[in-house]
Design an enzyme around this catalytic site. Structure first.
Site, PDB file in Angstrom:
ATOM      1  N   LYS A  54     131.079 108.504  34.032  1.00 15.84           N
ATOM      2  CA  LYS A  54     131.026 109.723  33.208  1.00 15.84           C
ATOM      3  C   LYS A  54     132.030 109.632  32.063  1.00 15.84           C
ATOM      4  CE  LYS A  54     129.322 112.450  37.089  1.00 15.84           C
ATOM      5  NZ  LYS A  54     129.630 113.388  38.195  1.00 15.84           N
ATOM      6  N   GLN A  98     134.438 116.467  40.986  1.00 12.24           N
ATOM      7  CA  GLN A  98     133.554 115.497  41.636  1.00 12.24           C
ATOM      8  C   GLN A  98     133.421 115.822  43.125  1.00 12.24           C
ATOM      9  OE1 GLN A  98     131.834 113.005  39.960  1.00 12.24           O
ATOM     10  NE2 GLN A  98     130.790 112.765  41.914  1.00 12.24           N
ATOM     11  N   ASP A 121     128.646 121.477  35.289  1.00 10.02           N
ATOM     12  CA  ASP A 121     127.762 121.032  36.372  1.00 10.02           C
ATOM     13  C   ASP A 121     126.765 122.133  36.740  1.00 10.02           C
ATOM     14  OD1 ASP A 121     128.155 118.371  37.052  1.00 10.02           O
ATOM     15  OD2 ASP A 121     129.904 118.787  38.311  1.00 10.02           O
TER      16      ASP A 121
END
Ligand code: NDP
Length: 295
Positions: A54, A98, A121
């Site tokens: 990422k 994460q 997200d």
């Protein structure tokens, strides 16, 4: 009939090119680059790899990435304190934590702390809630589901009025992708581990989304001729012919399905590359929203 292969890698590369141009324009006109904070807790190799990918993708399009690495032993309070700092940081447009987090930390409690205007997200309960309601708009849509819709749109596959069958009902993929298809006026059927006569249901799908995490479970004769098949699954299966001892396959038996479907995504090289491209797009949207360029 042989299906058209949907090249997710190429589509994602096009999108990354578009993002890079927009980022350059933002820098020129507003003197700022979007910033993405990636919070990594512990030493899980897979999580480290995802975060590294990422950050690399951010660098390639000119998005600034801010790494926050915390030890496995970090307390929930400390982690939440770091999230709050990032919420207040004007250089940060997107915060990703994460997953999975260590067992002693309540994921839901942490995700709920992320400022919804930085929730790239799209996992904040308010964003998911808005996604699930008619006429409401989440600030961010989860990346993989958004990527699935982009793949359909950019391949010219019509969604409105179609029968869409979604295999899987997770908060990350199955449920949000179902909501997106519903809002685009598809008629949706959501399947899960208790669904009876799965092949009978999938054979009615004009659009079939597989997100169950079961290697090659969907067989060729489960598919309606001409259907669009989007395979989200990523499963490692043993393969002694490969140096690393395994290969990645989807939830769909690709060789069988491509003889029946009209369109199909390969694994790897289908949905996977779109997920990161959508994370970049969400981060760019975050900055654009803060600059008042979009709603
Ligand atoms: P989850 O394990 O959270 O959810 C799986 C879903 O599939 C559940 O709803 C489950 O049903 C259902 N399911 C499991 N087995 C069966 C079965 N035999 N028949 C019917 N339904 C079944 O997985 P995720 O949604 O997180 O991920 C799904 C797949 O997508 C995985 O392979 C994952 O690696 C991949 N993935 C890929 C991404 C990408 O970028 N390409 C991103 C995210 C995920 P129930 O609810 O009843 O348990």
């Amino acid at each position: 009939m042989t299906a058209q292969i949907i090249d997710g890698k190429a589509i994602a590369a096009t999108i990354r090119g578009e993002i890079a141009k927009e980022v350059a324009k933002l820098k020129e006109e507003h003197g700022v680059a979007p910033g993405l904070a990636a919070v990594l807790v512990g030493e899980r190799k897979d999580s480290q790899t995802y975060v590294r990918m990422k950050k690399k993708a951010c660098a390639e399009v000119g998005i600034k990435s801010i790494g926050v690495d915390l030890p496995e032993s970090v307390s929930q309070e400390e982690l939440i304190a770091r999230v709050r700092e990032l919420n207040a940081d004007p250089e940060v447009d997107g915060i990703l934590v994460q997953l999975p987090l260590p067992d002693h930390i309540n994921e839901e409690a942490v995700l709920a702390e992320i400022d919804i205007t930085k929730d790239v997200d799209g996992f904040h309960p308010i964003n998911i809630g808005r996604l699930s309601m008619k006429g409401r708009h989440p600030l961010f849509v989860p990346c993989t589901p958004r990527g699935v819709i982009e793949l359909l749109d950019r391949t010219g596959i019509e969604i409105e009025g179609k029968n869409a069958v979604i295999l899987g009902r997770s908060n990350i993929v199955g449920l949000p992708v179902s909501m997106l298809l519903l809002h685009r006026n598809a008629t949706i059927t959501i399947c899960h581990s208790r669904t009876k006569n799965l092949p009978e249901v999938t054979r009615r799908a004009d659009i079939l989304i597989a997100a169950i995490g079961r290697a090659e479970m969907v067989r060729g004769d489960w598919i309606k001729p001409g259907a669009a098949v989007i395979d989200v699954g990523v499963n490692a299966v043993d393969d002694a012919t490969r140096k690393r001892g395994y290969r990645l396959v989807g939830d769909v038996n690709f060789e069988e399905a491509k003889e029946v479907a009209g369109y199909i995504t390969p694994v790897p090289g289908g949905v996977g590359p779109m997920t990161i491209a959508m994370l970049l797009k969400n981060t760019l949207d975050g900055r654009k929203r803060r600059l008042g360029l979009i709603e």
